[in-house]
Write a protein that holds these residues in place. Structure first.
Motif, mmCIF file in Angstrom:
data_model
loop_
_atom_site.group_PDB
_atom_site.id
_atom_site.type_symbol
_atom_site.label_atom_id
_atom_site.label_comp_id
_atom_site.label_asym_id
_atom_site.label_seq_id
_atom_site.Cartn_x
_atom_site.Cartn_y
_atom_site.Cartn_z
ATOM 1 N N GLU A 140 -22.473 19.862 -13.823
ATOM 2 C CA GLU A 140 -21.715 18.697 -14.270
ATOM 3 C C GLU A 140 -22.289 17.387 -13.721
ATOM 4 O O GLU A 140 -22.474 16.423 -14.465
ATOM 5 C CB GLU A 140 -20.254 18.824 -13.832
ATOM 6 N N ARG B 270 -11.136 22.423 -10.552
ATOM 7 C CA ARG B 270 -11.306 22.321 -12.005
ATOM 8 C C ARG B 270 -12.194 23.452 -12.531
ATOM 9 O O ARG B 270 -11.865 24.101 -13.525
ATOM 10 C CB ARG B 270 -11.885 20.963 -12.398
ATOM 11 N N HIS B 271 -13.308 23.699 -11.848
ATOM 12 C CA HIS B 271 -14.227 24.737 -12.331
ATOM 13 C C HIS B 271 -13.656 26.137 -12.131
ATOM 14 O O HIS B 271 -13.831 27.005 -12.991
ATOM 15 C CB HIS B 271 -15.600 24.571 -11.688
ATOM 16 N N GLY C 298 -10.507 26.758 -12.227
ATOM 17 C CA GLY C 298 -9.485 26.825 -13.279
ATOM 18 C C GLY C 298 -10.079 27.234 -14.614
ATOM 19 O O GLY C 298 -9.497 28.054 -15.337
ATOM 20 N N ARG C 299 -11.239 26.693 -14.941
ATOM 21 C CA ARG C 299 -11.907 27.062 -16.191
ATOM 22 C C ARG C 299 -12.333 28.528 -16.167
ATOM 23 O O ARG C 299 -12.175 29.254 -17.155
ATOM 24 C CB ARG C 299 -13.117 26.161 -16.436
ATOM 25 N N ALA C 300 -12.872 28.975 -15.020
ATOM 26 C CA ALA C 300 -13.282 30.379 -14.902
ATOM 27 C C ALA C 300 -12.067 31.298 -14.992
ATOM 28 O O ALA C 300 -12.135 32.364 -15.609
ATOM 29 C CB ALA C 300 -14.033 30.597 -13.585
ATOM 30 N N THR C 301 -10.958 30.877 -14.413
ATOM 31 C CA THR C 301 -9.735 31.677 -14.469
ATOM 32 C C THR C 301 -9.231 31.788 -15.904
ATOM 33 O O THR C 301 -8.832 32.869 -16.345
ATOM 34 C CB THR C 301 -8.641 31.075 -13.561
ATOM 35 N N SER C 302 -9.265 30.700 -16.636
ATOM 36 C CA SER C 302 -8.848 30.747 -18.046
ATOM 37 C C SER C 302 -9.720 31.703 -18.843
ATOM 38 O O SER C 302 -9.213 32.486 -19.658
ATOM 39 C CB SER C 302 -8.918 29.350 -18.667
ATOM 40 N N LEU C 303 -11.020 31.656 -18.586
ATOM 41 C CA LEU C 303 -11.938 32.575 -19.248
ATOM 42 C C LEU C 303 -11.594 34.012 -18.885
ATOM 43 O O LEU C 303 -11.544 34.894 -19.750
ATOM 44 C CB LEU C 303 -13.381 32.254 -18.852
ATOM 45 N N GLU D 43 -24.075 28.096 -17.812
ATOM 46 C CA GLU D 43 -22.684 27.836 -17.442
ATOM 47 C C GLU D 43 -21.820 29.092 -17.586
ATOM 48 O O GLU D 43 -21.071 29.453 -16.679
ATOM 49 C CB GLU D 43 -22.104 26.703 -18.287
ATOM 50 N N MET E 79 -19.855 31.268 -14.620
ATOM 51 C CA MET E 79 -18.413 31.563 -14.686
ATOM 52 C C MET E 79 -18.170 33.066 -14.627
ATOM 53 O O MET E 79 -17.224 33.520 -13.965
ATOM 54 C CB MET E 79 -17.780 30.936 -15.925
#
Length: 180
Positions: free
Chosen positions: A83, A103-104, A106-111, A159, A163
């Protein structure tokens, strides 16, 4: 009944705590690292775990759990570097470093939640050694993409690989906790 989201949250909290403490000890000196250096750091950790698994012993007192924590944190650092880019000015305020971490992760958790839904928690049936092999494969793919200067024909790019490494390492931490 297991609650993957809650277990994930607990392991992330453990990784984040270490990330925050190291940021207080060392600052954000890691900001100087280029992506291939972070990839290699993660590779060293994963390769050590595989070596310990294959040999059945470790001579360095530190076990495999800290290595999985380090893989999570180095992969998040790599996502942050993707980023922000590597920097000669390494002074990233700790609060900002933690905000970017959250933030990152959180994105990995959503994935993870999306994939976990689709795959029906298949990771719970996997061996930790298989997940380590998958992490190593992801790293080799990332290294190839880095060597190709980021160009890909059909793959997701680095990326997604980072993740996935975050998620596999967290799965391993959960499995290790279950085995205790």
């Amino acid at each position: 009944m297991t609650n993957t989201a809650e277990e994930f949250k607990q392991e992330i909290a453990r990784c984040r705590e270490i990330y925050g403490k190291k940021a207080k000890d060392y600052g954000t000196a890691w900001r100087i690292l280029r992506l291939p250096s972070l990839t290699d750091q993660i590779y060293i950790k994963a390769n050590r775990i595989r070596s310990i698994q294959e040999q059945g012993e470790n001579r360095v007192e530190e076990g495999v759990e800290p290595e999985f924590v380090a893989m999570v944190n180095y992969a998040v650092m790599a996502l942050i570097q993707l980023e922000l880019g590597s920097a000669e000015d390494i002074d990233l305020p700790i609060e900002k470093a933690l905000e970017l971490y959250d933030r990152h992760v959180g994105r990995a958790t959503s994935l993870m939640l999306d994939k976990n839904h689709d795959y029906g928690e298949a990771w719970r049936q996997m061996r930790i050694s298989s997940m380590v092999d998958l992490i190593l494969m992801k790293l080799l793919r990332i290294k190839q993409i880095e060597d190709n200067e980021g160009r890909t024909l059909v793959s997701e790019g680095v990326e997604g690989g980072y993740m996935d490494i975050v998620n596999y390492a967290l799965f391993c931490l959960i499995r290790l906790r279950e085995e205790k």
